[in-house]
Enzyme design. Structure first.
Site, PDB file in Angstrom:
ATOM      1  N   GLU A 241       1.030  -6.694  -4.552  1.00 36.11           N
ATOM      2  CA  GLU A 241       1.815  -5.485  -4.773  1.00 36.11           C
ATOM      3  C   GLU A 241       1.848  -5.111  -6.249  1.00 36.11           C
ATOM      4  O   GLU A 241       1.961  -5.983  -7.110  1.00 36.11           O
ATOM      5  CB  GLU A 241       3.262  -5.692  -4.316  1.00 36.11           C
ATOM      6  CG  GLU A 241       3.445  -5.777  -2.830  1.00 36.11           C
ATOM      7  CD  GLU A 241       4.924  -5.790  -2.462  1.00 36.11           C
ATOM      8  OE1 GLU A 241       5.225  -5.422  -1.320  1.00 36.11           O
ATOM      9  OE2 GLU A 241       5.763  -6.166  -3.303  1.00 36.11           O
ATOM     10  N   LEU A 242       1.787  -3.821  -6.509  1.00 35.39           N
ATOM     11  CA  LEU A 242       2.014  -3.303  -7.855  1.00 35.39           C
ATOM     12  C   LEU A 242       3.489  -2.975  -8.052  1.00 35.39           C
ATOM     13  O   LEU A 242       3.999  -2.952  -9.167  1.00 35.39           O
ATOM     14  CB  LEU A 242       1.178  -2.052  -8.089  1.00 35.39           C
ATOM     15  CG  LEU A 242      -0.350  -2.251  -8.063  1.00 35.39           C
ATOM     16  CD1 LEU A 242      -1.053  -0.897  -8.107  1.00 35.39           C
ATOM     17  CD2 LEU A 242      -0.791  -3.132  -9.217  1.00 35.39           C
TER      18      LEU A 242
END
Length: 386
Positions: A241-242
């Site tokens: 995930e960013l």
């Protein structure tokens, strides 16, 4: 990281390859019994003697082991973890002891979820746990780790402890006020990726010296929920995930040589069959078999990437989370779609032994933990899934 906690729920054309996928019941692969209890968001590792250890997550403080060298393979319960129930810890074997790093949990039933920065170790000989006299330089949740040698582990990625903890404090404070709670949720998710300050520092912990070292930074954004693999001194840091709900399809690659990490050119997973772009994966399984790096499962929010590109920061709002069953392989330097797993699954434990990659537990498409154990094996140009 996948954001599995209760309050986070609001959070290629198929190529003709010389490799194929097959479901097998033959003797090509090892069959392991189910874990005694369903396991997701847990952790696990294998020692130098072929004994797998898994625990935590939905197993609470329970840990189990299984000896792959025994003719009759059964899971055995070991001493319970003394640090309290927690999810998303990382574990590796160093100096013949099982080290467990961080995680997320509650100090007591009344407290909100919080990030841990502690370290524990388990002695298989004594069947005892001990809290190590150290804390990590940053809180460790959503992080990933790989063993470098018998004394050192590389740890990177993960959420920002202060931002993450504040979210759950605010959720707890909102209590039964649904309107206030929805406001907290929206404010938390409706930010650009840079505002979450996911960790991009690479740390190396030396168990012999009980010291932490800053080994530099990732070549791009920090991630959470990435999968990581070490093979032939090459580190692969796969997707993640960013920000909550938004994945990346980027794979970081680095070489570990002479106690130094050198970053190489990134690669990307290809789109899934029938999809225009690869959203990226969090909570994927990974490991090597006969020189082929295999990545399978995980979860994402189809359409979140496009929303974010269009300026919608709460990119996964209104999108159903999708658990994946695709398997990809890195073949001759190129990522290829290989086939499908038996069921969509993510957030389990990946353990490699010989040329088998074991997928232990995980979360199914209904969000429920499973107790099954499956495996990937490359054999005679085929991907065998057992």
């Amino acid at each position: 990281m996948g954001m599995q906690m209760k309050n986070f729920k609001k959070m290629m054309t198929l190529m003709a390859l010389c490799f194929s996928v097959a479901i097998t019941t033959s003797g090509y692969a090892t069959t392991l019994p189910d874990i005694p209890e369903p396991l997701k968001n847990g952790t696990g590792a294998i020692d130098n003697n072929g004994v797998i250890y898994v625990g935590l997550g939905t197993a609470g403080t329970s840990w189990y082991k299984i000896d792959l060298k025994k003719q009759h393979k059964d899971w055995e319960r070991i001493k319970s973890f003394p640090g309290g129930a927690r999810e998303q810890s990382v574990s590796v074997f160093l100096n013949d002891e099982l080290y467990v790093f961080g995680g997320v949990g509650k100090k007591n039933s009344e407290s909100p979820l919080q990030v841990y920065s502690d370290v524990y170790k388990y002695s298989p000989v004594k069947n005892t746990w001990q809290k190590v006299d150290t804390i990590s330089p940053v809180g460790l949740t959503g992080h990933t780790g790989v063993k470098l040698n018998e004394t050192m582990v590389l740890i990177t990625g993960g959420v920002n402890e202060h931002i993450f903890d504040k979210y759950f404090i605010d959720i707890a404070a909102a209590a039964a006020d649904e309107s206030e709670k929805n406001k907290v949720i929206y404010n938390y998710f409706n930010k650009p990726a840079k505002d979450y300050f996911f960790n991009k520092i690479v740390f190396i912990y030396n168990a012999k010296e009980n010291t932490w070292k800053n080994a530099g930074e990732l070549p791009g954004a920090g991630t959470a929920g990435s999968s990581s693999v070490m093979g032939n001194n090459f580190l692969m840091l796969i997707n993640g995930e960013l920000k909550p709900g938004l994945r990346t399809d980027v794979i970081y690659r680095a070489m570990w040589d002479n106690d130094k990490l050198t970053w190489l050119k990134n690669s990307q997973l290809p789109p899934s069959p029938g999809e225009q772009q690869q959203e990226g994966l969090a909570g994927a399984f990974s490991g090597y078999s006969h020189g082929v790096l295999l990545v399978g499962g995980g979860a994402n929010f189809p359409g979140a990437k496009q929303n974010y590109t269009n300026g919608k920061f709460y990119s996964h709002e209104g999108i159903n989370k999708k658990w994946r069953d695709e398997v990809y392989g890195l073949i001759n330097g190129h990522w290829q779609y290989m086939g499908k797993m038996k069921q969509p699954l993510g957030y389990g434990v990946s353990v490699s032994y010989g040329d088998e990659v074991f997928l232990i537990g995980g979360e199914n498409a209904k969000g429920k933990p499973v107790s099954s154990v499956t495996s990937f094996t490359m054999r005679d140009g085929n991907l065998l899934i057992k």
